[in-house]
Design an enzyme around this catalytic site. Structure first.
Site, PDB file in Angstrom:
ATOM      1  N   MET A 289       0.845  -1.200   0.000  1.00 39.24           N
ATOM      2  CA  MET A 289       0.000   0.000   0.000  1.00 39.24           C
ATOM      3  C   MET A 289       0.875   1.243   0.000  1.00 39.24           C
ATOM      4  O   MET A 289       1.914   1.282   0.670  1.00 39.24           O
ATOM      5  CB  MET A 289      -0.906   0.009   1.236  1.00 39.24           C
ATOM      6  CG  MET A 289      -1.718  -1.250   1.422  1.00 39.24           C
ATOM      7  SD  MET A 289      -2.729  -1.173   2.921  1.00 39.24           S
ATOM      8  CE  MET A 289      -3.263  -2.891   3.043  1.00 39.24           C
TER       9      MET A 289
ATOM     10  N   ASP B 270     -10.211 -11.674  -1.082  1.00 33.55           N
ATOM     11  CA  ASP B 270      -9.430 -11.097   0.010  1.00 33.55           C
ATOM     12  C   ASP B 270     -10.306 -10.145   0.816  1.00 33.55           C
ATOM     13  O   ASP B 270     -10.840  -9.172   0.278  1.00 33.55           O
ATOM     14  CB  ASP B 270      -8.233 -10.337  -0.570  1.00 33.55           C
ATOM     15  CG  ASP B 270      -7.325  -9.742   0.495  1.00 33.55           C
ATOM     16  OD1 ASP B 270      -7.594  -9.927   1.693  1.00 33.55           O
ATOM     17  OD2 ASP B 270      -6.334  -9.084   0.114  1.00 33.55           O
TER      18      ASP B 270
END
Length: 225
Positions: free
Chosen positions: A40, A185
């Site tokens: 991220m 996910d």
């Protein structure tokens, strides 16, 4: 991968990073099939996690495939770095890729398997045209950015649509062609695992339900049903 058999991918986002190599070794012994690495950048998602150096460290800690999920803007800038670090699978978001076809080819050129990711609010139909170019489709069942979120049941219909599309596309299943895996996910527990498997998924990413448990092997077995 592996004939679309059911695979469990523990997410390092929930691991103890002070003992990362030990944690990876522990889930490998416990029966994991892949290691999922969430990357991220603080732009596409409101969080910052790891970069190629952590992927390189993880590569040294396991022989399992590294499933690297790039939740970042301009993924093309970093695909070569993550491939060199040891990523076996690199998945990129349809929402951030400026040229999805070129980015998929870039992943292949750098020796990794390509995958494409779809956020909860993005129609799954948006990636149908590249199904013959990728090894994996990752459907997010939470808003990307943080571990420990609750599963969004609306993703089940997206899984069913995707599985139906793959099943009904002869060119994806003929000869030596391997249909892409369907990975999910977010909020995966023994209860939600049953739902996504029934809908057609075959790769389950799980963080909290494995790494926060006292028995990794039992947790992974519980996800298999």
């Amino acid at each position: 991968m592996k004939g679309n058999k059911l695979l469990i991918a523990p997410s390092l986002l929930s691991a103890d990073f002070t003992r990362l190599a030990e944690e990876i070794a522990a889930v490998e012994r416990a029966g994991a099939d892949l290691i999922h690495v969430d990357v991220m950048d603080g732009h596409f998602v409101p969080n910052i996690t790891v970069g190629p150096l952590i992927v390189k460290a993880a590569r040294k800690a396991t022989k399992l495939p590294l499933d690297v999920h790039l939740m970042i803007e301009n993924p093309d800038r970093f695909i070569p770095d993550f491939a060199r670090a040891g990523a076996d699978i690199i998945t990129i978001h349809v929402e951030t890729s400026k040229n999805l076809d070129e980015d998929i080819e870039l992943i292949k050129m750098n020796g990794a398997q390509p995958g494409v990711v779809v956020n909860p609010a993005t129609p799954v139909e948006s990636i149908f045209r590249v199904l013959d170019k990728v090894n994996m489709v990752l459907l997010m069942s939470v808003s990307p950015g943080f571990a420990g979120q609750k599963f969004m049941p609306e993703v089940l219909e997206k899984i069913r649509k995707l599985r139906e599309k793959i099943t009904n596309s002869p060119h994806l299943n003929e000869g030596n062609n391997m249909p892409p895996d369907i990975e999910v996910d977010g909020g995966i527990t023994p209860e939600t695992a049953k739902l996504v498997i029934k809908a057609g998924a075959n790769v389950l990413v799980a963080g909290s339900s494995i790494f926060y448990s006292k028995d990794y092997a039992a947790a992974i077995k519980g996800l298999r049903g």
